[in-house]
Design a protein around this motif. Structure first.
Motif, PDB file in Angstrom:
ATOM      1  N   LEU A   1     -13.851 -60.268 -18.154  1.00 32.28           N
ATOM      2  CA  LEU A   1     -12.953 -60.419 -16.751  1.00 32.28           C
ATOM      3  C   LEU A   1     -11.783 -59.879 -17.226  1.00 32.28           C
ATOM      4  O   LEU A   1     -11.467 -59.390 -16.338  1.00 32.28           O
ATOM      5  N   GLY A   2     -11.059 -59.430 -18.721  1.00 36.04           N
ATOM      6  CA  GLY A   2     -10.014 -59.443 -18.586  1.00 36.04           C
ATOM      7  C   GLY A   2     -10.790 -57.514 -18.698  1.00 36.04           C
ATOM      8  O   GLY A   2      -9.635 -56.460 -18.642  1.00 36.04           O
ATOM      9  N   ALA A   3     -11.655 -57.395 -19.187  1.00 29.57           N
ATOM     10  CA  ALA A   3     -11.416 -55.611 -19.368  1.00 29.57           C
ATOM     11  C   ALA A   3     -12.027 -55.138 -17.665  1.00 29.57           C
ATOM     12  O   ALA A   3     -11.867 -54.139 -17.337  1.00 29.57           O
ATOM     13  N   GLY A   4     -13.106 -56.629 -17.649  1.00 24.20           N
ATOM     14  CA  GLY A   4     -13.140 -55.440 -15.808  1.00 24.20           C
ATOM     15  C   GLY A   4     -11.702 -55.284 -14.780  1.00 24.20           C
ATOM     16  O   GLY A   4     -11.682 -54.597 -14.466  1.00 24.20           O
ATOM     17  N   ALA A   5     -11.139 -56.371 -15.081  1.00 32.14           N
ATOM     18  CA  ALA A   5      -9.362 -56.438 -14.500  1.00 32.14           C
ATOM     19  C   ALA A   5      -8.722 -55.163 -14.929  1.00 32.14           C
ATOM     20  O   ALA A   5      -8.448 -54.847 -14.073  1.00 32.14           O
ATOM     21  N   GLY A   6      -9.178 -55.087 -15.975  1.00 29.42           N
ATOM     22  CA  GLY A   6      -8.132 -53.656 -16.418  1.00 29.42           C
ATOM     23  C   GLY A   6      -9.010 -52.192 -15.947  1.00 29.42           C
ATOM     24  O   GLY A   6      -7.867 -51.606 -15.448  1.00 29.42           O
ATOM     25  N   PHE A   7      -9.830 -53.005 -15.783  1.00 28.39           N
ATOM     26  CA  PHE A   7     -10.950 -51.585 -15.292  1.00 28.39           C
ATOM     27  C   PHE A   7     -10.427 -50.887 -13.845  1.00 28.39           C
ATOM     28  O   PHE A   7     -10.167 -50.247 -13.283  1.00 28.39           O
ATOM     29  N   ALA A   8     -10.333 -52.392 -13.273  1.00 29.18           N
ATOM     30  CA  ALA A   8     -10.023 -52.553 -11.535  1.00 29.18           C
ATOM     31  C   ALA A   8      -8.736 -51.801 -11.689  1.00 29.18           C
ATOM     32  O   ALA A   8      -8.560 -51.009 -10.675  1.00 29.18           O
ATOM     33  N   LEU A   9      -7.859 -52.246 -11.930  1.00 32.69           N
ATOM     34  CA  LEU A   9      -6.522 -51.936 -12.280  1.00 32.69           C
ATOM     35  C   LEU A   9      -5.983 -50.811 -12.497  1.00 32.69           C
ATOM     36  O   LEU A   9      -5.192 -49.757 -11.116  1.00 32.69           O
ATOM     37  N   ALA A  10      -6.810 -49.954 -13.427  1.00 32.29           N
ATOM     38  CA  ALA A  10      -6.489 -48.585 -13.854  1.00 32.29           C
ATOM     39  C   ALA A  10      -6.733 -47.878 -12.588  1.00 32.29           C
ATOM     40  O   ALA A  10      -7.078 -46.647 -12.316  1.00 32.29           O
ATOM     41  N   LEU A  11      -8.250 -48.247 -12.434  1.00 29.27           N
ATOM     42  CA  LEU A  11      -9.198 -47.025 -11.318  1.00 29.27           C
ATOM     43  C   LEU A  11      -8.236 -47.236  -9.721  1.00 29.27           C
ATOM     44  O   LEU A  11      -7.898 -46.410  -9.330  1.00 29.27           O
ATOM     45  N   ILE A  12      -7.312 -48.884  -9.546  1.00 31.95           N
ATOM     46  CA  ILE A  12      -6.477 -48.606  -8.464  1.00 31.95           C
ATOM     47  C   ILE A  12      -5.804 -48.168  -8.795  1.00 31.95           C
ATOM     48  O   ILE A  12      -4.617 -47.549  -7.586  1.00 31.95           O
ATOM     49  N   LEU A  13      -4.686 -48.163  -9.210  1.00 35.14           N
ATOM     50  CA  LEU A  13      -3.083 -47.868  -9.318  1.00 35.14           C
ATOM     51  C   LEU A  13      -3.899 -45.489  -9.623  1.00 35.14           C
ATOM     52  O   LEU A  13      -2.700 -45.290  -8.714  1.00 35.14           O
ATOM     53  N   MET A  14      -4.681 -45.169 -10.404  1.00 40.72           N
ATOM     54  CA  MET A  14      -4.805 -44.227 -10.117  1.00 40.72           C
ATOM     55  C   MET A  14      -5.058 -43.759  -9.004  1.00 40.72           C
ATOM     56  O   MET A  14      -4.943 -42.273  -8.377  1.00 40.72           O
ATOM     57  N   ALA A  15      -5.773 -44.256  -7.915  1.00 43.53           N
ATOM     58  CA  ALA A  15      -6.109 -44.109  -6.029  1.00 43.53           C
ATOM     59  C   ALA A  15      -4.991 -43.745  -5.507  1.00 43.53           C
ATOM     60  O   ALA A  15      -4.626 -42.724  -5.005  1.00 43.53           O
ATOM     61  N   GLY A  16      -4.071 -44.853  -6.098  1.00 49.70           N
ATOM     62  CA  GLY A  16      -2.724 -44.653  -4.878  1.00 49.70           C
ATOM     63  C   GLY A  16      -2.272 -43.143  -5.806  1.00 49.70           C
ATOM     64  O   GLY A  16      -1.396 -42.664  -4.480  1.00 49.70           O
ATOM     65  N   VAL A  17      -2.268 -43.209  -7.159  1.00 51.87           N
ATOM     66  CA  VAL A  17      -1.074 -42.444  -6.651  1.00 51.87           C
ATOM     67  C   VAL A  17      -1.861 -40.399  -6.739  1.00 51.87           C
ATOM     68  O   VAL A  17      -1.597 -39.814  -5.473  1.00 51.87           O
ATOM     69  N   ARG A  18      -3.539 -40.959  -6.466  1.00 49.05           N
ATOM     70  CA  ARG A  18      -3.994 -39.720  -6.152  1.00 49.05           C
ATOM     71  C   ARG A  18      -3.658 -39.428  -4.252  1.00 49.05           C
ATOM     72  O   ARG A  18      -3.780 -38.632  -3.844  1.00 49.05           O
ATOM     73  N   GLU A  19      -3.784 -40.667  -3.617  1.00 44.23           N
ATOM     74  CA  GLU A  19      -4.006 -40.373  -1.678  1.00 44.23           C
ATOM     75  C   GLU A  19      -2.675 -39.515  -2.258  1.00 44.23           C
ATOM     76  O   GLU A  19      -3.000 -39.048  -1.103  1.00 44.23           O
TER      77      GLU A  19
ATOM     78  N   ALA B   1     -11.803 -47.730  -4.211  1.00 36.97           N
ATOM     79  CA  ALA B   1     -11.786 -47.819  -5.933  1.00 36.97           C
ATOM     80  C   ALA B   1     -11.782 -49.632  -5.990  1.00 36.97           C
ATOM     81  O   ALA B   1     -11.904 -49.541  -7.065  1.00 36.97           O
ATOM     82  N   VAL B   2     -11.356 -50.413  -4.957  1.00 39.91           N
ATOM     83  CA  VAL B   2     -10.832 -51.478  -4.866  1.00 39.91           C
ATOM     84  C   VAL B   2     -12.494 -51.504  -4.844  1.00 39.91           C
ATOM     85  O   VAL B   2     -12.756 -52.767  -5.777  1.00 39.91           O
ATOM     86  N   ARG B   3     -13.448 -51.394  -3.718  1.00 36.56           N
ATOM     87  CA  ARG B   3     -14.831 -52.045  -4.304  1.00 36.56           C
ATOM     88  C   ARG B   3     -14.833 -51.919  -5.603  1.00 36.56           C
ATOM     89  O   ARG B   3     -16.115 -52.975  -5.821  1.00 36.56           O
ATOM     90  N   MET B   4     -14.858 -50.542  -5.783  1.00 35.36           N
ATOM     91  CA  MET B   4     -15.861 -49.801  -7.360  1.00 35.36           C
ATOM     92  C   MET B   4     -15.161 -50.844  -8.129  1.00 35.36           C
ATOM     93  O   MET B   4     -15.799 -51.035  -9.548  1.00 35.36           O
ATOM     94  N   GLY B   5     -14.416 -51.202  -8.035  1.00 35.94           N
ATOM     95  CA  GLY B   5     -13.463 -52.610  -9.317  1.00 35.94           C
ATOM     96  C   GLY B   5     -13.713 -53.711  -9.161  1.00 35.94           C
ATOM     97  O   GLY B   5     -14.844 -53.996 -10.486  1.00 35.94           O
ATOM     98  N   GLY B   6     -14.659 -54.024  -7.811  1.00 40.85           N
ATOM     99  CA  GLY B   6     -14.306 -55.059  -8.313  1.00 40.85           C
ATOM    100  C   GLY B   6     -16.558 -55.636  -8.243  1.00 40.85           C
ATOM    101  O   GLY B   6     -16.506 -56.165  -9.337  1.00 40.85           O
ATOM    102  N   ALA B   7     -16.534 -54.672  -7.926  1.00 41.58           N
ATOM    103  CA  ALA B   7     -18.365 -54.354  -8.695  1.00 41.58           C
ATOM    104  C   ALA B   7     -19.066 -54.233  -9.718  1.00 41.58           C
ATOM    105  O   ALA B   7     -19.404 -55.106 -10.720  1.00 41.58           O
TER     106      ALA B   7
END
Lengths: 216, 193
Positions: free
Chosen positions: B139-157, B40-46
């Motif tokens: 930049l904001g949209a990308g940061a928001g996407f990465a944030l949502a993805l990382i939060l989601m991945a944390g919960v799903r783990e 999720a972190v890598r995808m967010g960065g890309a």
């Protein structure tokens, strides 16, 4: 979820499969962005479903009739170009018919281009089948998509604004459950439908296992 | 032209109108790649990187299309440019940093069909942002996407370890979690005003 290539079937089968067995929303979980974003009222859901069906039908027809001329290496790019052309047409047509609807759907009409469902049908079906079959497949999938959108849009509009297709259903005292038309409600409603469908499937499978285990 | 301040554009794109949780853009990777925190972190960065590049390109194309008076070509040219940008970025990374290329793997080409990227390009032209605003918006949209993805991945783990009925497992529970996250993000409303 990639679909397995099924053996050739009857035309009716190609049409019906999109309605239930391979329903694009409830079973394949494809094209989620428009499903969640524009299903806050039944009218928006219907318009979105019809627009997607039209784009899918036209692009499936064109892809299928050009399938022997498009080189393998550039096929995805060609499909996206074909889809983008029809989406531009739909975009202008909706703006001409109803400006109100156009503003309600906003950028999501343009975003039909990146709906993975349409590209998926072009790649997985239309590029390998004749024109007739491709049209039936697109119609079936499109109607399945529209029905699924209506299921979501209907529930969200009834709960969130107390109306259906803009007609009020409840007396004045009804307090609408506003969360249902907000983004969160979209996720919850879709989750609810998926739960219901999973539950039904599970029960049917359990029933068929029971039948097999108790031979008469 | 649009008079919004850069800070409010950033906060709006990243938190208040989060692309994933409020606009429902990029749901496919959001549900598909959020099973593990690391990916999720890598995808967010890309995605952040591609968003930035394609936002700059979209800004240029829009100027050209307006100059030649062909706005109906907007959609077609945006999608073509995004697809080729992704391809170009892929080739560039492959040449300059093979390690990063291997780390991103299949996610790089898949970004083409991420509707958040096309959505970003369309929104920024609709809102009439100038060059600086467009970059901050991306930049904001990308940061928001990465944030949502990382939060989601944390919960799903964590969810992997929870026991639940069969019918709930998979997409259904992911959607329920996304709904709760979306409700939480509603708390940001009014921040960027």
């Amino acid at each position: 979820m990639p679909l397995p290539d099924l053996p050739p079937t009857t035309p009716t089968d190609e049409f019906v499969k999109g309605l239930w067995r391979e329903n694009p929303v409830f079973v394949q979980v494809l094209g989620m962005c428009p499903v969640l974003a524009v299903s806050n009222s039944a009218v928006n859901a219907l318009a979105m479903g019809l627009a997607t069906t039209f784009v899918m039908l036209m692009s499936n027809l064109l892809v299928s009739s050009l399938r022997n001329f498009i080189p393998k290496q550039v096929r995805i790019a060609s499909y996206i170009l074909i889809i983008a052309t029809f989406v531009t047409i739909v975009d202008y047509v909706i703006a001409a018919i109803s400006l109100e609807l156009y503003n309600a759907l906003g950028a999501f009409i343009s975003l039909i281009v990146v709906n993975c469902l349409i590209l998926g049908r072009a790649e997985a079906f239309a590029s390998k089948h004749g024109i007739g079959m491709a049209a039936l497949d697109a119609l079936g999938m499109g109607i399945g998509f529209t029905v699924a959108l209506l299921c979501l849009g209907g529930v969200r509009e009834i709960l969130g604004s107390g109306s259906l297709f803009g007609v009020a259903l409840f007396p004045e005292a009804f307090q609408p459950w506003v969360v249902m038309i907000l983004p969160g409600g979209g996720f919850f409603t879709l989750a609810g439908w998926l739960l219901l469908i999973n539950y039904l499937k599970e029960r049917r499978e359990a029933a068929s296992v029971m039948l097999q285990e108790t031979p008469e | 032209m649009n008079g919004e301040s850069l800070w409010s554009i950033f906060v709006n794109a990243a938190l208040v109108n989060n692309f994933v949780l409020a606009y429902f853009l990029g749901i496919c990777p959001f549900l598909g790649v959020s099973a593990k925190l690391e990916t999720a972190v890598r995808m967010g960065g890309a995605v952040m990187f591609v968003m930035l590049v394609s936002s700059v390109c979209a800004y240029g194309i829009n100027l050209v299309l307006l100059a030649i008076g062909a706005p109906f070509l907007k959609l077609i040219s945006f999608i073509v440019v995004i697809a080729s940008t992704v391809q170009l970025v892929e080739m560039f990374i492959k040449k300059t940093s093979p390690t990063l290329f291997r780390a991103l793997g299949i996610f790089l080409p898949l970004i083409t069909t991420n509707c958040a990227i096309l959505g970003l390009a369309l929104f920024q032209t609709n809102k009439g942002y100038d060059f600086g605003q467009a970059i901050v918006y991306a930049l904001g949209a990308g940061a928001g996407f990465a944030l949502a993805l990382i939060l989601m991945a944390g919960v799903r783990e964590k969810l992997e370890l929870a026991s639940m009925p069969n019918a709930v497992q998979g997409t259904a529970v992911a959607l329920l979690v996304a709904g709760i996250l979306s409700l939480a993000f509603m708390g940001f409303a009014g921040l960027g005003a």
